[in-house]
Enzyme design. Structure first.
Site, short mmCIF file in Angstrom:
data_model
loop_
_atom_site.label_atom_id
_atom_site.label_comp_id
_atom_site.label_asym_id
_atom_site.label_seq_id
_atom_site.Cartn_x
_atom_site.Cartn_y
_atom_site.Cartn_z
N GLU A 191 0.81 -1.22 0.00
CA GLU A 191 0.00 0.00 0.00
C GLU A 191 0.85 1.27 0.00
OE1 GLU A 191 -3.92 -1.86 2.29
OE2 GLU A 191 -2.81 -0.21 3.23
N GLU A 242 -5.13 -8.75 0.94
CA GLU A 242 -5.77 -8.38 2.20
C GLU A 242 -7.26 -8.19 1.95
OE1 GLU A 242 -4.30 -5.02 4.41
OE2 GLU A 242 -2.20 -5.56 4.04
#
Length: 482
Positions: free
Chosen positions: A185, A383
Site C-alpha cells: 500500500e 488483504e
C-alpha cells in the site's frame, strides 16, 4: 476454552439442506497477511533500530488509541513457533509477513544486524517445516527513523538505501523465498505522511507528497531490477490497496470526478507498477497545478522496463465521488479534492466500528478491471478483512469469540472472487487480514481483525475465534456454501 484442535462439530451444517457450493482451484493460496511493526513486538530488543512509529510514540503517545505503542504489539518475535504451528492447524498454505528494515539494518543503511538475520531465518524454517509458503514484503509503512531524518521517500539517498536493503534481503533469504513484494500500500505513507497529516511527520505538502510517491515507484522498480539480475527464480511484485471510485451518477461531471479520483489514488501506483507508465489524467493535473516531481534522466526508463511479475490486491471499501458543488479556496494548500467531492450514498452497508462502507461487489470490479485493462496479470487478494471494536461482547460460554459477522464478510467477498475466476481473471489466492489480532498504527488495538484473538491482559494469550475454524474448513476443502 477453544484453542487449536479439531474443528468443533457444531460448526458444520446439519441435516439434508440443499446448498450451493463455490469451488476454488486446488492450488489456491489460502492464508493471511501481517506486518513487522504490527505483529513482531520486541521493538527495542536484539539490536533493532528505531523506526518512525517507535519515535512518534516516544514524543506523542497521545496520538495512539489508549496510548498503546508499538513496543510489544502481538509478540510474534518471541512466539513465532506456536503462531506458525497454529497457522498450519487453521489451514494456511501461505503467509505474508514483512521484514522490518530497521531490525535488519538498524540505521536503514549500513551493517546488517545478525540477530535479525537469525530471527527471519528461523521464521522461514518454521514456515518450511509446516508446509507454509512465505510471501515476503520489504516495506510496510515502517521507515527507519534515520532514513526519515534524511527526508524519507522524498530523498534519493533513501531510495538508494532501500535498494541496498532489498538486495541484502534477496541475498540472505532469496534461496527460500519465491514471492517478494517491494511495498505494501505505498499510497498510504504518501497520503498520510505528506498530505493528510495522519502519520509521522504529519505534513500537509502536496509537492512533497508527489515527490515521495514518485520515489516510492522508482524504488520499487529499482528493487525489481536488482531481484531479476540475481536470477533467483522467483517472482517479485507489489501490493496495492485498490479502492474503486464510483461516480454518483453517469452525468459527465460525476464521471470525470471519479476518473480523476481513480487516477490520484489507484492508477498513480497501479499503472506504473504493471504498465510502466503514469496515467495521463494524473500527469495533466500535476502539470496544470505546477506539482510535477523532480525526475532524473533514466528514471522513467527504469520504471518502464521493471514492472511487476505479480500483483497483490488489498480491498476493504469503495470510494464514492461526485463533481464539486462549491468552489475551492484558492489560498488553501492544494488537495486532490479540488477535483472531486466524496459522495455519501444513502442506504449503504456499513462497518460502523471502522466507519467504512461494505461493498462486496467492489472486489469483483477490481479483478475485472485488472483482467481487461492490465493484461490479466497474475494477482491475488492480499488483504481483505473486517475490524470490530470490543469483540469480547461476543464471547460464548467456552471463551470463544463468535464472530459470525466476519465469516459473512469473507464469504460474501469470496463469492465475487469466485465469479471473477469463472470469468477468467488470473487470481491465484486469498489472504485475510489478519491471522492474529494486531496493533494497527494510530488505532492500536481498538478494532480487532484476527482469526485468532489476543488477550492483552492475560500474557497475550491466543484463542481461536469462530472465523478461525471457518477458515480452516475453507482452506482444507476449498469450498464455500450458500
Amino acid at each position: 476454552m477453544n484453542q487449536a484442535g479439531h474443528t468443533p462439530a457444531w460448526f458444520f451444517p446439519q441435516g439434508g439442506i440443499k446448498v450451493k457450493e463455490y469451488h476454488f482451484p486446488k492450488d489456491f493460496w489460502w492464508g493471511s497477511a501481517s506486518s513487522a511493526t504490527q505483529m513482531e513486538g520486541a521493538a527495542n530488543k536484539d539490536g533493532k533500530g528505531k523506526n518512525i512509529w517507535d519515535y512518534w510514540y516516544e514524543i506523542e503517545p497521545n496520538r495512539f488509541f489508549h496510548k498503546i505503542g508499538p513496543s510489544e504489539t502481538s509478540q510474534f518475535y518471541e512466539r513465532y513457533k506456536e503462531d506458525i504451528a497454529l497457522m498450519k492447524e487453521l489451514g494456511h498454505n501461505s503467509f505474508r509477513f514483512s521484514i522490518s528494515w530497521s531490525r535488519l539494518i538498524p540505521t536503514g543503511d549500513g551493517e546488517v544486524n545478525l540477530k535479525a538475520v537469525q530471527f527471519y531465518n528461523q521464521v522461514l524454517e518454521e514456515l518450511r517445516k509446516h508446509g507454509i509458503e512465505p510471501f515476503v514484503n520489504l516495506y510496510h509503512f515502517d521507515m527507519p527513523f534515520e532514513m526519515q531524518e534524511k527526508g524519507g521517500w522524498e530523498s534519493r539517498e533513501v531510495v538508494k538505501a532501500y535498494v541496498n536493503y532489498a538486495e541484502k534481503c534477496f541475498d540472505l533469504f532469496g534461496d527460500r523465498v519465491n514471492k517478494w513484494f517491494t511495498h505494501n500500500e505505498p499510497i498510504v505513507p504518501v497520503e498520510n505522511q505528506y498530505l493528510y497529516g495522519h502519520h509521522y511527520p504529519a505534513l500537509c505538502d502536496f509537492q512533497k507528497c508527489v515527490q515521495a510517491g514518485f520515489h516510492s515507484i522508482l524504488a520499487s522498480a529499482l528493487a525489481i531490477r536488482a531481484y531479476h539480475k540475481k536470477n533467483l527464480g522467483g517472482q517479485i511484485g507489489i501490493i496495492l490497496n485498490l479502492t474503486p471510485s464510483y461516480p454518483r451518477s453517469q452525468h459527465p461531471a460525476d464521471v470525470e470526478a471519479a476518473t480523476i479520483a481513480d487516477a490520484f489514488f489507484n492508477r498513480s501506483f497501479l499503472d506504473p507498477s504493471v504498465k510502466g507508465t503514469f496515467p495521463s489524467e494524473l500527469v495533466d493535473v500535476l502539470k496544470k497545478e505546477g506539482f510535477m516531481p523532480h525526475i532524473e534522466e533514466s528514471d522513467l526508463e527504469v520504471i518502464k522496463e521493471n514492472t511487476v511479475d505479480l500483483l497483490g490486491i488489498n480491498y476493504y471499501q469503495p470510494r464514492r465521488v461526485k463533481a464539486k458543488e462549491n468552489l475551492f479556496n484558492p489560498n488553501a494548500p492544494f488537495m486532490p479534492e479540488r477535483y472531486f467531492e466524496y459522495y455519501d450514498m444513502p442506504g449503504k452497508k456499513m462497518n460502523l466500528y471502522r466507519g467504512w462502507e461494505i461493498y462486496e461487489k467492489g472486489i469483483y470490479d477490481i479483478l475485472l478491471n485488472v483482467k481487461e485493462n492490465y493484461g490479466n496479470i497474475e494477482c491475488f487478494i492480499s488483504e481483505n478483512g473486517m475490524g470490530v471494536e470490543n469483540e469480547s461482547r461476543f464471547l460464548n460460554e467456552d471463551g470463544m469469540i463468535e464472530d459470525h459477522y466476519r465469516i459473512e464478510f469473507y464469504e460474501e467477498h469470496l463469492r465475487w472472487v469466485h465469479k471473477a475466476i469463472q470469468e477468467g481473471v488470473n487470481v491465484k489466492g486469498y489472504h485475510v487480514w489478519t491471522f492474529l489480532d494486531n496493533w494497527s498504527w494510530l488505532n492500536a488495538y481498538k478494532n480487532r481483525y484476527g482469526l485468532v484473538s489476543v488477550d492483552l491482559d492475560n500474557d497475550f494469550q491466543r484463542t481461536v475465534k469462530k472465523s478461525g475454524y471457518w477458515f480452516k474448513q475453507l482452506a482444507t476443502t476449498g469450498v464455500i456454501t450458500q
